[in-house]
Design an enzyme around this catalytic site. Sequence first.
Site, PDB file in Angstrom:
ATOM      1  CD  GLU A   1       0.824   3.298  -2.443  1.00  8.97           C
ATOM      2  OE1 GLU A   1      -0.239   3.671  -1.926  1.00  8.97           O
ATOM      3  OE2 GLU A   1       1.762   2.808  -1.795  1.00  8.97           O
TER       4      GLU A   1
ATOM      5  CG  ASP B   1       1.081  -2.250  -3.928  1.00  6.38           C
ATOM      6  OD1 ASP B   1       1.484  -1.450  -3.066  1.00  6.38           O
ATOM      7  OD2 ASP B   1      -0.094  -2.667  -3.981  1.00  6.38           O
TER       8      ASP B   1
ATOM      9  CG  ASP C   1      -4.842   3.426  -2.765  1.00 10.19           C
ATOM     10  OD1 ASP C   1      -5.288   2.588  -1.961  1.00 10.19           O
ATOM     11  OD2 ASP C   1      -3.711   3.353  -3.253  1.00 10.19           O
TER      12      ASP C   1
ATOM     13  CE  LYS D   1       2.789   2.309   1.719  1.00  8.30           C
ATOM     14  NZ  LYS D   1       2.087   1.734   0.577  1.00  8.30           N
TER      15      LYS D   1
END
Length: 627
Positions: A153, A14, A176, A76
């Site tokens: 994800e 992850d 999420d 990211k």
Amino acid sequence: MNQEHTSRPVVGIDLGTTNSAIGYIRGGKPKLIAATNGQSLLPSVVLIDPKGTVIVGQNAKDALVAMPDRSIAAVKRKMGSNEEIVLAGQTFTPEEISAFILKEMKRRADELYGEGEIEAVITVPAYFTDEQRRATKRAGELAGFMVERIINEPTAAALSFGLDHLQEDGNFLVYDLGGGTFDVSIVEMFSGVLEVKASSGDRMLGGEDFDWRLVNWFAEQILAEHGIDPRLDIRGKAMLKEEAERVKIALSTENTVSVSLPLVTVKDNHPVGLAVEVTRSQFVALIEDLIAQTMERMSEVIKDAELSVKDIDEVLLVGGSTRIPLVRDTISALLGIVPRSDVHPDEAVALGAAVQAGLKSGLLSESGLIATDVAPFSMGIAVLAEKSGGRTRPGEFSPIIGRNTVIPVTRSQKFYTSALGQTAVAIEVYQGEHEWVKYNHRLGEFMMEGIPENWKGQEAVEVTFRYNLNGILEVTARSVSSGEEMSITLQDALNRNNRREFEESVQRLQELWENVPQASEDDENLEDASLFDPEDWDLLSDIPGDLDELDENWDVSEDDEAPTMLHEDGKLLMQQARKTLAGMESGQQAKLIDTIQELEQALQEEDVDKLKHVMERVTDLLIDAEF
Ligand code: AMP
């Protein structure tokens, strides 16, 4: 789903905005690989310290305030962009910075499996564009992994849940909310087959935004009271950001949190601080519009999956920001379901990536679990729009693969020449939902040549889109009458994917990485480097002006170590002085502030005698302050 057995180990990663984690399968269950200090989660922060050492993790995070121009967080958010990241005077791409984080993961995997080839499944938000996926894949390769799969994800989160609940058919909503990104998906589970029905999200929404709301609130209080905006001071701003995150996290369990920062910035040589109480309801008021946006996305995704609220059976909460009570309460109120509490918000994605790795390696092939995924955007090409009266307008978007189509998928469509004698056509590939390409995301372009000359509209070109499990697109155009064919894999079409550049980047990163071999948060050598003793970092954070700049005129590579040592001692002394200053009565601070400024100046100059002299004076003042 590939269930072949491979001899190479396969891990799941992850690569998060805030934290990253790596997992593998042991005894039929996914497990995270911890660092030697026992921590599984690795803050996704990279620091290049003044010695040139690359540090990843908690120590790098702690240095964000003290060394903002040497450290970077939340890279990211920049993945897939061409943005240059300058760190310690060197330029990096976002994927190179991510590669450092992944190198730390590779080190953990090497410790477990021994050094060698390791395959990786890496997760990305479902709404990541093609470019962002390719950048993530390249980051993995730069770090030395063989990147087997890029998975979404929410799919990973559902996989980790699904492995333990194989008998529970139903529709899961995966919400999420991490540090920098928001993702919401509907996943259907039926007899062990997990199918993502629809996905949506916002790559610019997450816990970081909540922190900034608090930072602005803090800054406004300081501005009102002292007439100075601390956000203009890079160190003051970083300090408020750090405090904001602390306050936010504390407010998840407490109703009131106190802030007491004696020195946020300096005005007219005087420290300016902040002392305030923040209540949970004040915090809620600051962020509720952002939470409301996520709820809108959630309703849309339920509609996209052609379901209604009552069809949702379970809610899985993933991402650190779902610990905010407002999130859980709002979802419960809207859906009438209490979210599952047996999903670990920080670990579910990495564990799910490990499950996918286990399916690939064969270690979980007996489980009966299978996952399918969907294309997060429509993909198609630019065409001429026919208007009434035979007029045309360029730039209409003609989708070939629709949003939320189950992948892998291959779709073809025929297009016709638009001019007499036309022998070539530009195939411009876009991703998005708007009817005009200029509002969508451009993926690439190529020229299809070799179309036989003919009347307008008489020659057909068949365009085929192949979208694979990694979310990577291959486009082929074929002249139907001549059979002439051209194709590109958008992965290969990027400049930066050029092999030589890639190899150069691998070598450069490796050289930086090897500067100090154990470049991670559990690096014991760090403790020896006195300047970076983690214990001292809170002191460092109190220093206005840039400590690194103090090194600029100082030749730290000199053989004669004495001036360097003195310089390092001087910097340590300055930290100490700042700490003492912060605890002093404001009326007594003026003298010390002046002397600290002299010390700062002496550190910038190569004058050993002056530095010694000022250090003595600072030491005297500190001793006086003690008594
Ligand atoms: P992730 O990207 O999933 O690692 O989530 C990280 C984000 O979760 C950061 O913005 C953290 O500040 C936030 N976070 C972690 N724990 C909590 C908590 N207890 N309450 C509120 N936010 C949290």
